[in-house]
Design a protein around this motif. Structure first.
Motif, short mmCIF file in Angstrom:
data_model
loop_
_atom_site.label_atom_id
_atom_site.label_comp_id
_atom_site.label_asym_id
_atom_site.label_seq_id
_atom_site.Cartn_x
_atom_site.Cartn_y
_atom_site.Cartn_z
N ARG A 1 79.73 22.66 29.42
CA ARG A 1 79.46 23.62 28.35
C ARG A 1 78.01 23.46 27.94
N GLY B 1 77.82 23.67 17.48
CA GLY B 1 78.79 24.72 17.77
C GLY B 1 78.72 25.32 19.17
N HIS B 2 77.69 24.99 19.95
CA HIS B 2 77.49 25.67 21.24
C HIS B 2 78.54 25.33 22.28
N GLN C 1 81.69 24.52 21.88
CA GLN C 1 83.09 24.57 21.43
C GLN C 1 84.02 25.18 22.45
N ILE C 2 85.15 24.53 22.63
CA ILE C 2 86.26 25.06 23.42
C ILE C 2 87.39 25.21 22.42
N ASN C 3 87.68 26.44 22.02
CA ASN C 3 88.57 26.66 20.88
C ASN C 3 88.13 25.76 19.73
N GLY C 4 89.02 24.91 19.23
CA GLY C 4 88.66 24.15 18.03
C GLY C 4 87.96 22.81 18.27
N LYS D 1 93.03 27.92 25.18
CA LYS D 1 92.84 29.14 25.98
C LYS D 1 91.45 29.23 26.59
N GLU D 2 90.48 28.61 25.96
CA GLU D 2 89.11 28.76 26.45
C GLU D 2 88.69 27.65 27.42
N TRP E 1 96.48 34.90 19.30
CA TRP E 1 95.40 34.90 20.31
C TRP E 1 95.31 36.25 21.02
N CYS F 1 76.25 26.99 12.77
CA CYS F 1 75.82 26.72 14.14
C CYS F 1 74.30 26.82 14.25
N PHE G 1 75.22 32.93 23.28
CA PHE G 1 75.52 31.71 22.53
C PHE G 1 76.18 30.64 23.39
N ALA G 2 77.11 31.02 24.24
CA ALA G 2 77.85 30.02 25.04
C ALA G 2 77.49 30.11 26.52
N VAL H 1 75.47 29.14 29.90
CA VAL H 1 74.80 27.96 30.44
C VAL H 1 73.82 28.39 31.52
N PHE I 1 80.59 31.40 28.78
CA PHE I 1 81.96 31.04 28.43
C PHE I 1 82.57 31.97 27.39
N ARG I 2 81.74 32.75 26.73
CA ARG I 2 82.25 33.81 25.85
C ARG I 2 81.42 35.07 26.10
N HIS J 1 86.55 34.40 18.43
CA HIS J 1 86.15 33.01 18.20
C HIS J 1 85.75 32.81 16.74
N ARG K 1 87.60 30.29 14.20
CA ARG K 1 86.91 29.18 13.50
C ARG K 1 87.25 29.24 12.01
N TYR L 1 90.35 26.73 13.32
CA TYR L 1 89.68 25.51 13.79
C TYR L 1 89.16 24.65 12.64
#
Lengths: 280, 345
Positions: free
Chosen positions: A242, A252-253, A255-258, A277-278, B224, B251, B279-280, B282, B288-289, B298, B302, B306
């Protein structure tokens, strides 16, 4: 030791590049020594943040095994972004900044006395190498070591000499495959890494799986692992990539769900991330 | 808890004194109907009856850009930088107090963030009970209408020129008594403060969650695949305004630059936003999002789950700032949470 008042987890420590080995057209092994003379004191599977000042910082899994009495350690890097390109431009003797080690590790003690199936897709051999080399160093403590490696094409294979040396050993079983041959000279297996799975016979009650690869690989290999050979999912460990930035679960970058991959990961037991899920 | 009665006439003297010790920030009206915190000057008119400031107070504790490290590009020596001005935030509403209390916990969790901690230690907070409720606010039904911790003094306006001031810390009491004697509050003032709060709460309760906030993570856990994520996010402009104005979004990204000699440089953190497309992402391009839906969902997870799983309360305090700030009119935790409750309770 209690950190002093001026301590901050955001300040890197200096380290010096002592060796560079070209592993493929895109991947290079870097060996660094910490300038303070201390060992990095990492565990297999953990990662560090490496800084090239003026360019930035990026996370890398540590590729060498933990070694007492030395301040050196290795990472292997593909030149694909700004920091990784800057790393490739460094000459031996250049300095970098290091933060970490961060995150979780493979539970080495749990693997003692058991067989280990390593599944390395793409650059996945790099993080697995730390655990693999630890096990080879303490070979008598572990059972069978099986290593499956899948690469896109022959020219993208990394650690070629090292893996060939491993395959000559009688106490390591190595199988390699490439997705497609192209115009290279290749006489080995062809096909994605899952095509190797039916070819290995495992003592499923006695085997741990350590697996690292691109996101798409996990779903297929875990499906095959769980389906045909029935390795209990609580004995499958993966390392997830990640965008770790701060390394301490704040920014926060990653994060996999929580959960934060930089604190709870990068190494996860499959059953711990299965509900997320992520994750895969 | 000791309490005092302060008269309007005592305020100029107190503020002058506080301003000598601290950078004092107070709520002011910036345009008709718009409020924000601004540095106090002797002629500043405090907006006692503000309903909501455009910006939350996080910028005083986690600035939009904050230096973390200075480094030398030759030796690669680096050291931490700590900027922690003495500051006094006056007039903080309870929902914003709740947001700060959350940041306090999240920044301490695991490996403590020392830059945040030092800034926080040098920050005095004087809370203020709201007299008006913003149209989009729903903090009352999130349990954020009243804060029991996280303030040095708690002010309630109980008359045209009179305040009931409850003491939270010894530091707060010292600052209140610094300009001379202040009258102890009697039963009548206690009662007046209670009535003022009751009156605000009654109005605030009318608009909000249709279910107890404690149920939020349980509902979210089932949601979800809810249709609302696609429905709302299909209109998302990925501008990050909701993150920007959110008092609990924290963040950040890490950036750096060299000085003109290229020999020294600094690394800082700056606000980032999980709604921004990269943001996610790489190196190499995998994201990833990658979809608006992933990012929109997400953010609500949060807020609703979360953070709750970490600290036991929702990561949304119900201020309603994101509702007001969203240009596409899709950011709306109240609407989202109520809808999920109807569908998944």
């Amino acid at each position: 030791m209690t950190p002093g008042k001026e301590f901050t987890p955001y300040a890197p420590r200096p380290a010096t590049l002592v060796r560079k080995v070209r592993l493929s057209d895109f991947v290079t092994l870097f060996e660094f020594e910490q300038d303070d003379g201390r060992p990095l004191a990492h565990k297999p599977g953990q990662f560090i943040q490496v800084s090239v000042y003026g360019v930035g910082e990026a996370p890398f899994s540590i590729s060498s095994r933990p070694k007492a009495g030395t301040n050196s350690f290795e990472i292997a890097v593909r030149n694909i972004g700004t920091v990784t390109n800057a790393l490739h431009d460094l000459a031996v003797g250049a300095k970098v900044g290091i933060r970490g080690p961060f995150g979780s590790c493979f539970p080495v003690q749990e693997f003692v006395g058991k067989d280990t199936l390593f599944v390395a897709g793409g650059l996945g051999y790099i993080p697995l190498r730390s655990l693999l080399r630890y096990q080879l160093r303490h070979r008598e403590e572990f059972g069978r070591i099986l290593l499956l490696i899948g690469t896109r094409s022959p020219s993208e294979r990394i650690f070629v000499d090292e893996i060939e040396a491993l395959s000559r050993r009688s106490d390591v079983e190595v199988m390699e495959t490439v997705d497609c041959v192209g115009d290279a000279c290749w006489e080995g297996n062809v096909g994605v890494i899952t095509t190797l799975l039916p070819k290995v016979r495992l003592d499923v009650e006695n085997t741990y799986v350590a697996m690292v690869g691109p996101p798409v690989m996990y779903r297929f290999v875990i499906g095959a692992c769980v389906g045909d050979q029935c390795i209990p999912p609580d004995r499958i460990y993966v390392s997830l990539e990640r965008k770790m930035k701060c390394g301490i679960g704040k920014c926060g970058h990653c994060q996999i769900n929580g959960i934060s991959a930089c604190v709870s990961g990068p190494v996860f037991r499959y059953t711990d991330i299965e509900p997320l899920k992520e994750a895969l | 808890m000791s309490a005092y009665t302060v008269h309007q006439g005592q305020l100029p003297g107190l503020f002058r004194l506080w301003a000598k010790l601290y950078k004092v920030h107070v709520p002011v009206q910036t345009a008709p109907g718009f409020y924000d915190f601004a540095p106090w000057e002797p002629d500043t008119e405090i907006a006692w009856d503000y309903d909501l400031t455009v910006n939350p107070l996080k910028r005083h504790l986690l600035p939009p850009r904050e230096d973390l490290v200075v480094f030398d590009t030759r030796t690669y020596e680096a050291r931490g930088v700590f900027q922690a001005p003495q500051q006094l935030l006056f007039g903080v509403h309870p929902y914003d107090l709740r947001a700060i209390a959350q940041l306090d916990q999240l920044m301490e969790l695991g490996s403590p963030d020392r830059n945040y901690r030092r800034r926080r230690e040098n920050t005095v907070i004087f809370a203020l009970d709201p007299l008006r409720v913003a149209p989009d606010a729903f903090w009352s039904t999130l349990g954020a209408g009243r804060a029991d911790i996280g303030f040095d003094l708690y002010w309630t306006k109980i008359g045209p020129a009179m305040f009931f001031v409850e003491v939270g810390t010894a530091r707060g009491e010292e600052l209140l008594l610094a300009a001379g004697e202040v009258e102890r509050a009697g039963a009548a003032q206690h009662e007046a403060a209670r009535r003022t709060r009751e009156d605000t709460r009654r109005r605030a309760d009318g608009h909000g969650l249709k279910f107890p906030w404690q149920e939020l993570p349980r509902v979210m856990a089932k949601a979800w695949d809810a249709g609302i994520w696609r429905e709302k996010s299909s209109m998302c402009l990925a501008c990050g305004s909701c993150n920007l104005v959110c008092p609990t979004c924290y963040c950040f990204d890490m950036r750096e630059e060299l000085d003109e000699s290229l020999g020294k440089g600094r690394r800082w953190r700056q606000w980032d936003a999980c709604m921004l497309p990269a943001f996610a992402q790489v190196a190499g391009g995998h994201n990833f999002r990658g979809k608006h839906l992933d990012r929109y969902r997400h953010r609500y997870f949060r807020k609703g789950k979360y953070i709750f799983d970490l600290i036991g309360e929702p990561g949304c305090v119900g201020c309603g700032r994101c509702i007001k700030a969203c240009t596409a009119r899709i950011a709306n935790p109240l609407a989202v949470f109520n809808r999920l409750w109807e569908e998944y309770a």
